[in-house]
Design a protein around this motif. Structure first.
Motif, PDB file in Angstrom:
ATOM      1  N   VAL A  36      24.891 -44.596   4.475  1.00 43.00           N
ATOM      2  CA  VAL A  36      24.196 -44.669   5.641  1.00 43.00           C
ATOM      3  C   VAL A  36      24.892 -43.566   6.533  1.00 43.00           C
ATOM      4  CG1 VAL A  36      24.286 -46.126   7.736  1.00 43.00           C
ATOM      5  CG2 VAL A  36      24.024 -47.132   5.439  1.00 43.00           C
ATOM      6  N   GLY A  37      25.839 -42.990   6.462  1.00 41.21           N
ATOM      7  CA  GLY A  37      26.262 -42.135   7.520  1.00 41.21           C
ATOM      8  C   GLY A  37      25.530 -40.624   7.259  1.00 41.21           C
ATOM      9  N   THR A  38      25.562 -40.661   5.847  1.00 43.15           N
ATOM     10  CA  THR A  38      24.565 -39.259   5.280  1.00 43.15           C
ATOM     11  C   THR A  38      23.297 -39.365   5.841  1.00 43.15           C
ATOM     12  OG1 THR A  38      26.017 -39.194   3.317  1.00 43.15           O
ATOM     13  CG2 THR A  38      23.833 -38.053   3.172  1.00 43.15           C
ATOM     14  N   SER A  39      22.612 -40.580   5.875  1.00 40.75           N
ATOM     15  CA  SER A  39      21.276 -40.864   6.360  1.00 40.75           C
ATOM     16  C   SER A  39      21.080 -40.362   7.765  1.00 40.75           C
ATOM     17  CB  SER A  39      20.672 -42.313   5.999  1.00 40.75           C
ATOM     18  OG  SER A  39      20.837 -42.445   4.602  1.00 40.75           O
ATOM     19  N   PRO A  77      25.010 -29.585   7.365  1.00 47.47           N
ATOM     20  CA  PRO A  77      26.411 -30.045   6.643  1.00 47.47           C
ATOM     21  C   PRO A  77      26.366 -31.801   6.562  1.00 47.47           C
ATOM     22  CG  PRO A  77      27.014 -28.014   7.914  1.00 47.47           C
ATOM     23  CD  PRO A  77      25.764 -28.680   8.304  1.00 47.47           C
ATOM     24  N   LEU A  78      25.683 -32.309   7.614  1.00 48.79           N
ATOM     25  CA  LEU A  78      25.801 -33.734   7.396  1.00 48.79           C
ATOM     26  C   LEU A  78      25.035 -34.370   6.551  1.00 48.79           C
ATOM     27  CD1 LEU A  78      25.699 -34.553  11.285  1.00 48.79           C
ATOM     28  CD2 LEU A  78      27.296 -35.157   9.648  1.00 48.79           C
ATOM     29  N   SER A 131      31.502 -33.330  10.008  1.00 39.48           N
ATOM     30  CA  SER A 131      30.943 -34.043   8.784  1.00 39.48           C
ATOM     31  C   SER A 131      32.268 -34.783   8.047  1.00 39.48           C
ATOM     32  CB  SER A 131      30.060 -32.896   7.828  1.00 39.48           C
ATOM     33  OG  SER A 131      28.958 -32.813   8.200  1.00 39.48           O
ATOM     34  N   LEU A 132      33.511 -34.226   8.289  1.00 40.71           N
ATOM     35  CA  LEU A 132      34.450 -34.707   7.465  1.00 40.71           C
ATOM     36  C   LEU A 132      34.844 -35.997   8.074  1.00 40.71           C
ATOM     37  CD1 LEU A 132      36.712 -31.606   6.771  1.00 40.71           C
ATOM     38  CD2 LEU A 132      35.133 -32.563   4.930  1.00 40.71           C
ATOM     39  N   PRO A 133      35.045 -36.249   9.304  1.00 42.34           N
ATOM     40  CA  PRO A 133      35.229 -37.675   9.756  1.00 42.34           C
ATOM     41  C   PRO A 133      33.985 -38.356   9.888  1.00 42.34           C
ATOM     42  CG  PRO A 133      35.356 -36.180  11.502  1.00 42.34           C
ATOM     43  CD  PRO A 133      35.315 -35.421  10.178  1.00 42.34           C
ATOM     44  N   TRP A 134      32.975 -37.927   9.788  1.00 44.43           N
ATOM     45  CA  TRP A 134      31.584 -38.684   9.833  1.00 44.43           C
ATOM     46  C   TRP A 134      31.397 -39.352   8.757  1.00 44.43           C
ATOM     47  CZ3 TRP A 134      28.588 -37.535  14.200  1.00 44.43           C
ATOM     48  CH2 TRP A 134      27.216 -38.160  14.288  1.00 44.43           C
TER      49      TRP A 134
END
Length: 501
Positions: free
Chosen positions: A144-147, A315-316, A374-377
């Motif tokens: 979901v975070g990647t979306s 990067p996300l 993107s790492l914490p995301w």
């Protein structure tokens, strides 16, 4: 037999996850698209700088302030029901925006969009938490975070393309189309579920919190033009602070609070909320400020601005999933701290960009900022639902996303006010004759309305005007870099000792 009954197990869960991913893509499109279009909207419609500021803030404010209520509603009335009502209204409000006649109607509809998006997001995320448990939950929420990253990455690009071909109203049609797809998936595959212990909705807390956040945001927006000592600004601030205090009292006394303040006794819960708010100053404000600068000040096309913003958000698309995998070997504290340090370095690097063209001095730091955030995301959404019992998934989602989105809305208002103050200072120094209009000029600059700025500073060279803005913008980036670096230290200490997820 409905469509959902023909699927079971992994197949059914996958389709619920798909619905959640569509919503996760749609929400960032709803606020990045207008950011790219804001200078164009300013040319097409009449309005003050504050009114145009509400084009982005109206959505973020109502979205953030209504998430906790939406989460409670989802637990009480049913996750599927709240999701379908929310995504259906999101479709209707987005479609209406395609035909909005003036800036007032746009801002009202944008507020409606935010309320609808809150219901849709809280409902589907709570439903998703019922479908996935254990290790699968972290993977699902990471997807979901990647979306969400997909929406951020392609939002500016798609918006720039649509504006360039079909005009600025078409960006709202794209949101309506995705909302319709999410509604179809939800109708067919999302199963109904409720919290058996939910007894009602904390309407007093909801109304108080929303009013407090709205008044505080409005005070921040009008302060650059009216001044921080202006009576109207002070009244808004005092009332908002009083309402926040009243909200705390209401929540402590409520039998079924919208915000369970006792959760803040747990260090890990507090750390996750800090993590939710942290990206606002390092990343999210750039999603609004940079497109306005690129199009309104630097003179880029909306399509070019979209492609450049894609470098920041790109990067996300993949790093959040990688971050989720890296927790097998590295702690969440290490990954999050490293990410914010990278973002801070990127912001400092970006402050050296002289403006104008898209050079490596622009694209390089944007890539570093995007990679760092993107790492914490990739860890946040999974952590959010892991700190409370499964039955409280709606509240957990609401609290976490309220912290994130409300923090983003407040951050945008505060950072815009700081940029306006910095620009006004440079205007007073560089153009003494325009000192009396410095506040108005600064507000127009922040809105990307360069033509109005030039009409006020009629006898000034364009290069001199741009240099004043560039100096102020660079100073802002240095400030944001310092805040982000401090955040990296605080988050590392707060999450230190937590086991890898």
């Amino acid at each position: 037999m409905n469509a959902s009954s023909s699927f079971s197990g992994a197949g059914h869960r996958g389709l619920v996850l798909l619905a959640a991913c569509v919503v996760a893509i749609t929400n960032p499109l709803a606020f990045t698209g207008p950011a790219v279009a804001l200078p164009i909207i300013g040319q097409a419609l009449e309005g003050s700088a504050v009114e145009f500021g509400w084009v982005t803030n109206a959505f973020m404010l109502t979205f953030g302030s209504c998430l906790m209520t939406a989460g409670s509603l989802a637990d009480y009335l049913g996750r599927r029901r709240v999701f379908l009502v929310g995504v259906g209204l999101l479709f209707l409000f987005s479609l209406a925006l395609c035909f909005a006649p003036n800036i007032l109607v746009i801002n009202i509809l944008r507020a409606g969009q935010g309320i609808a998006a809150a219901a849709a997001f809280a409902g589907i995320m709570a439903a998703l938490a019922q479908e996935f448990q254990g290790p699968g939950s972290m993977r699902a929420f990471s997807l979901v975070g990647t979306s969400f990253g997909v929406g951020l990455a392609f939002g500016p690009i798609s918006s720039g393309f649509l504006i360039d071909i079909f005009g600025w109203r078409s960006i709202f049609a794209l949101v309506a189309l995705l909302a319709a797809l999410a509604y179809a998936l939800g109708t067919a595959f999302v199963r109904e579920s409720r919290d058996p212990d939910a007894v009602g909705i904390d309407w007093k807390g909801s109304i108080t919190f929303t009013a407090a956040l709205a008044l505080f945001t409005n005070a921040i927006l009008i302060a650059p033009e009216k001044g921080w000592r202006d009576v109207e600004t002070l009244v808004y601030l005092i009332i908002s602070i009083s309402l926040f205090a009243l909200f705390s009292v209401i929540e402590i006394r409520a039998k079924q609070p919208m915000l369970d303040l006792s959760l803040f006794r747990f260090p890990r819960f507090v750390a996750v909320q800090m993590l939710a708010a942290a990206p606002a100053y390092a990343f999210v404000v750039l999603l609004i400020l940079l497109p306005v600068r690129f199009v309104g000040i630097d003179g880029m096309s909306t399509l070019d601005a979209g492609w450049i913003m894609g470098v920041l958000c790109g990067p996300l698309l993949f790093l959040p999933l990688i971050a989720g995998s890296l927790t097998r070997w590295l702690s969440a504290a290490t990954l999050c701290g490293l990410g914010f340090i990278m973002a801070a370095a990127g912001l400092l690097w970006l402050s050296r960009w002289p403006g104008g063209e898209a050079t490596p001095l622009l694209l390089g730091p944007l890539l570093v900022i995007g990679a760092g955030i993107s790492l914490p995301w990739g860890l946040m959404d999974g952590l959010a639902v892991s700190v409370v019992p499964r039955e409280r998934a709606g509240m957990a989602t609401g609290i976490f996303n309220t912290t994130r989105v409300a923090g983003e809305g407040v951050a945008l208002a505060v950072v815009s006010a700081v940029l306006s103050a910095l620009v006004a200072t440079h205007i007073k120094l560089d153009f003494p004759d325009a000192s009396a209009n410095a506040g108005n000029v600064a507000q127009r600059f922040v809105a990307g309305d360069l033509s109005s700025v030039q009409s006020i500073l009629v006898n000034s060279a364009r290069e001199a005007i741009f240099n004043s803005y560039h100096s102020a913008f660079s100073s802002l980036l240095v400030i944001l870099s310092g805040i982000t670096l401090l955040t990296a230290v605080v988050i590392f200490i707060a999450l230190r000792g937590s086991a890898p997820e």
